[in-house]
Structure formats: C-alpha cells, structure tokens
Design a protein around this motif. Structure first.
Motif, short mmCIF file in Angstrom:
data_model
loop_
_atom_site.label_atom_id
_atom_site.label_comp_id
_atom_site.label_asym_id
_atom_site.label_seq_id
_atom_site.Cartn_x
_atom_site.Cartn_y
_atom_site.Cartn_z
N ASP A 144 21.38 19.26 43.74
CA ASP A 144 22.27 19.17 44.90
C ASP A 144 21.54 19.80 46.09
OD1 ASP A 144 24.09 18.17 43.15
OD2 ASP A 144 25.57 19.77 43.37
N ARG A 175 20.22 17.74 37.47
CA ARG A 175 20.89 17.38 38.72
C ARG A 175 20.37 18.28 39.84
NH1 ARG A 175 27.51 17.60 39.42
NH2 ARG A 175 27.60 18.13 41.66
N PRO A 200 29.25 22.54 39.40
CA PRO A 200 28.56 21.52 38.60
C PRO A 200 28.30 21.91 37.14
CG PRO A 200 27.54 21.68 40.76
CD PRO A 200 28.49 22.83 40.65
N SER A 253 18.64 24.31 47.82
CA SER A 253 19.18 23.36 46.85
C SER A 253 19.72 24.10 45.64
CB SER A 253 18.11 22.35 46.41
OG SER A 253 17.16 22.96 45.57
#
Length: 559
Positions: free
Chosen positions: A258, A256, A186, A276
C-alpha cells in the motif's frame, strides 16, 4: 468514543476493564500531581483527545511530573486544541493488543479477531501482526467478547478498533476505541479474506454485515511493516525528500504493497512520513516472518533516509522471532538493534567503485561531438594520460561512525578495469543504462556476474544488488572541510517545515554544548534544537509562533 475520558466512563459502566487511573474534571496542577502520587509511579499522562502517540508522557517520579505535564499539555493544545489530560497507571512491559470490530444499523456486531501492535517507537506502531502470538485461547475469547460488548455499549455502526493494554499475566484493560479503519487493517483482511473498505461502504448504505460471526474464519498469519521516511539513528526524526529511485518488492496474492508515492515523487514535511506499507501472509508465523524479511531486503529507496534497514533488523531479532514483544521492545534491545553495521566487503566496495566509473564514463564520453578526442573512451588507450588512479569512498557503520576506503583503479585497453581494495583485486567490466533518475548496471566483477540498480544523489551513492543494499559517500576535499571548520556555528531546524514554539536564548547569552536553544513542532513531533558546541549567541533568527521551512537557521553563535 472520541475522547479517552468519556469512553472510559462508558466502558467502566459496561463492565469493560479499564486501567486504574484518574479521569476527573479537576485539571489543576496540584490535583493531577496528587492523583499521580496516589496511583503510584510510574504513571502515563495522556491527552484526552490524543492519538498517534501525541500528548503522551511517561512520568517516572514526582520530581519530573510538572515538566512532563507541561510538555503533554503543550502537545495536546497544539495538535488537538484541548489540553485536558488523564493519568493512568503505567504497566511495565505492556503489550498493545487490539480487536477489529464491525457493526451495522440492524443491531449486528462482530469481531474479526485480534492484532498485536506492541513494537513501537514514539508510541507509534512499526510492525503489526495478526493473530497476536502466544495468547491463551481463553484470553483471546475474552478480548473478542469484550470488544464486541464495547461496540454495542455505544450503539456503534461501522468499522472500529478496540485497543487494549495487556500486562505480563495477560490481564487486559480497555485503552481506547478508534472509530475508523486503522493503518494496520490489512493484516486482518489477510487472515480473514475480507475487504473491510467494501464492508464500510455496504454498512454505510444501510446493508446488513456481509458475514455473521460464524462465517468469519481465521486462516494463517500476517505481518505489516511501515516503511517511513525517517532516520532511526537520529531518534527516528522524519527525513522528507525526493524519491530519486523507488522500487518496492513485487506484489502477489500473499504480498501486498500500500503506497501513495512513486519514483520521482516528494515525501513532504507537511504530512505523515510513511512511504508505504508492506503486508505479507503465510500459513504460520514463522513462514510469514521469513517472507517479511525477504521482502524488506528487496526494497530499493534512494534520495532520503528510511527505516527499511532498521525494520529488517527488528524483524530478524531473536526475541522478535520468539514473539517476546512489548511496547518497550526497542529501548530494551537498543544495543543490538542499533549495533554498528558490518563493514563493507571488498566486493561491495568494488561494485560501488565500478558503478561510479561506469557513470563517470557515460557522462564524459563525447565521441558524438568530437570523435577524435582522446577523452572519448574510458579505456587505457589515451595519449599522455595516466592509466591508473585512486578513488576514495566513505561508508557509515552507524551513528557518527564512518570509514574511509581507497580503491586503486587500473584501466585496460579492452574497456575493463582492475580494482584493488586492501590487497584484494577484481578484474571487471560493466554496461550501464539510464533508468529515469537512476542507473541499471550489469557486468562481471571478478568471477561473478551481477546486475545492480544505482542512484547518485549529491555525494551519496545508493547501491542495490540482489538482497543487498548499502550507501557510500564521496568525501569532500580537505580544503572544503577546512573552510567549513572556519564558519560561524549555527543551529538549524529539522528537514521539514516547523513552527517555532519556544526560543530559550537571547543575543549575547553564553551556551554550552547540549543546551536547548529553540523548540519547534512539525510532522507530529516536538523537537528540541540543541547547541552543538560551547559558544555565545550572536543572533536569534526566529521568533515564537513563526513557521519556517526545513533546514532553516534559527540561531547563530560564535564558537
């Protein structure tokens, strides 16, 4: 590219620089040690099919070579069913820099710039960033071109990562190629404005790469932090358990999250301990790092231990801010990263005590069933009842460092409390609402208004207020402690399912504190279970090859 030895043979023949080492087929102990001596210590042993830090050992001298080789082979067999190893010259203060590459079925191959993944524990990454800081532009171009050349050398198709080790002179060497997207992809997506999963699907269906090299533009800086269920104070041992309260930071165009879990879920002992990933972007490294720290402070996790606070300390470390990073960063800064945490302030202790009183009042209020009971209110208007009491709390300032706190409580008729800690007093009141398995508490503490999230699991209270998060423990009564001291000593497995690989003691054998009793494997770790004190083995409760649940007793010994 699935084996390290074969991939290095291919890279070497394609003029890709590789680390000096031994990559031969002769795997005898004598040949391996001879090659290590020729290379010169320190050397790095690696499982040929290894990954994720498994099957890796640093060997500092000839005396420890055989022990480290045995451990490396054992992990390699258990995790990869292949105990073939290679030997590389160990580069001191190395940086781990990798390049994202992509190739299609039409002969096109591109790079999407580089990432720095140097900060690691147990050879596994904790914080990654893109682009890599403080690299000369010639070095960057060399990395990109070499990575693309490596992908073309094997006719690669799809997403891949070409990993390099870099020394202090920014000389880089091919380490391995991961033939997939990686956990840290990412940060590359953030700085290039791409969706690499979409690219994978298109390339797999036979399409041309969505962009040419000239169309891939780098913008800004991104960080990723891995939030894992583990205990940094206990050598980062995994700490599975239930997420009684879980609230990650809010997401946005530049933040962000995830994650594969939610509040109430269980992080099991059967898979990786990651809870996470936090990914942030900003215009430059300094701004992105500041955003990373702010978001880390907003995480709320209760019910299991995590590395959240440790990662926040790491991100705030002066050397990390200056991008002075390498794979030995954590051991080098051990004393500061694991320094005792500051003692809790009177305000923090008062907030914890007030939260405890509010939860207690909510559980003891029985006015709905007996409106005439003197116990149906938490005010001081009670018949023949004491209007003052003391609350005992305990806090931890690091490994094996605890502090006891006594809070004096006075009840007021108007549903308020006076709390006194070490001579500092607060007049306060609070209102409590239930939020699934935790509580939301808001009210006044002294002159300030607060809102806090609180979770109480067993005897531990987790308090989250603003950018502060801390825990306090309710101490056991002393008679419970004395009963525990009288019990027979024992040794238990880590808090996750493990397979027993070695039993090193027998019934009746004398053991000393620190002796290895049993070795187990689970959650990507080989763990030695040690005797906590001197004694004699009374009973061996497990056998080699047996799989046992977390926190299982394996040895009992008389002290």
């Amino acid at each position: 590219m699935g084996t390290k030895i074969k991939s290095k043979e291919i890279m070497s023949s394609s003029s890709v620089p590789i680390i000096p080492g031994y990559y031969g087929d002769d795997q005898s102990d004598s040949r391996l040690q001879k090659e290590a001596e020729a290379i010169g210590y320190p050397v790095l042993l690696k499982a040929d099919r290894g990954g994720g830090g498994k099957g890796m050992r640093i060997v500092e001298s000839s005396d420890e070579f055989q022990t480290m080789l045995n451990q490396c082979r054992s992990e390699a067999r258990n995790f990869f069913s292949d105990d073939k190893v290679l030997i590389e010259k160990y580069i001191t203060k190395p940086r781990h820099v990798e390049v994202q590459v992509f190739a299609d079925r039409h002969g096109n191959a591109v790079h999407l710039f580089e990432r720095d993944c140097s900060v690691q524990r147990r050879h596994q990454k904790i914080i990654e960033e893109a682009p890599a800081p403080l690299l000369d532009i010639e070095v960057r171009r060399g990395l990109w071109e070499t990575a693309v050349r490596a992908a073309k050398a094997v006719g690669y198709v799809g997403a891949g990562t070409v990993e390099f080790i870099m020394d202090e002179q920014q000389q880089f060497y091919f380490m391995e190629m991961n033939t997939r997207l990686q956990v840290e992809h990412p940060v590359t997506e953030m700085i290039t404005g791409t969706d690499l999963v979409e690219w994978q699907l298109k390339v797999a269906s036979g399409a041309v790469l969505p962009r040419t090299q000239d169309q891939i533009v780098q913008n800004g800086h991104a960080f990723e932090a891995r939030i894992c269920a583990e205990d940094p104070d206990q050598n980062f041992i995994p700490s599975p358990g239930r997420l009684h309260h879980y609230q990650p930071p809010p997401v946005s165009d530049t933040v962000r999250i995830d994650t594969g879990v939610g509040q109430g879920d269980v992080v099991t002992g059967y898979y990786d301990s990651m809870v996470s990933k936090l990914i942030v972007w900003d215009k430059d490294r300094e701004s992105a790092l500041r955003k990373l720290q702010n978001c880390l402070m907003q995480y709320q996790i209760a019910g299991l231990k995590t590395n959240k606070e440790f990662v926040a300390r790491l991100a705030g470390h002066p050397n990390f801010k200056q991008a002075d990073v390498h794979t030995g960063f954590i051991p080098q800064h051990q004393s500061t990263l694991f320094a005792p945490r500051p003692a809790l302030t009177p305000y923090q202790l008062a907030l914890a005590a007030l939260s405890l009183l509010s939860v207690e009042a909510s559980k003891t209020n029985i006015s709905e069933t007996d409106p005439y009971s003197p116990f149906s209110t938490n005010t001081g208007d009670r018949v023949n009842l004491l209007q003052t009491r003391k609350i005992l709390l305990q806090s931890s300032q690091g490994q094996d460092t605890t502090e006891n706190h006594e809070i004096e409580v006075a009840y007021h008729p108007d549903a308020k409390y006076s709390l006194t800690i070490n001579g500092t007093s607060f007049l306060c009141n609070a209102h409590l609402t239930k939020d699934k398995e935790s509580y939301i508490i808001h009210g006044n503490l002294g002159e300030s208004f607060f809102t806090a999230n609180v979770a109480i699991i067993d005897r531990t209270m987790y308090v989250f207020c603003g950018d502060q998060s801390y825990t306090v423990t309710l101490p056991l009564p002393k008679f419970f402690e004395s009963l525990q001291d009288q019990q027979m000593g024992g040794a238990k497995t880590p808090p996750y399912s493990s397979r027993v690989t070695k039993v090193l003691v027998k019934t009746g054998e004398k053991v000393n504190k620190g002796d290895i009793l049993v070795t187990v494997e689970g959650m990507k770790l080989e763990t030695n279970i040690l005797a906590q004190e001197d004694g004699v083995v009374a009973e061996v409760l497990v056998s080699e090859g047996e799989t046992v649940p977390g926190n299982s007793s394996v040895i009992q010994y008389e002290t």
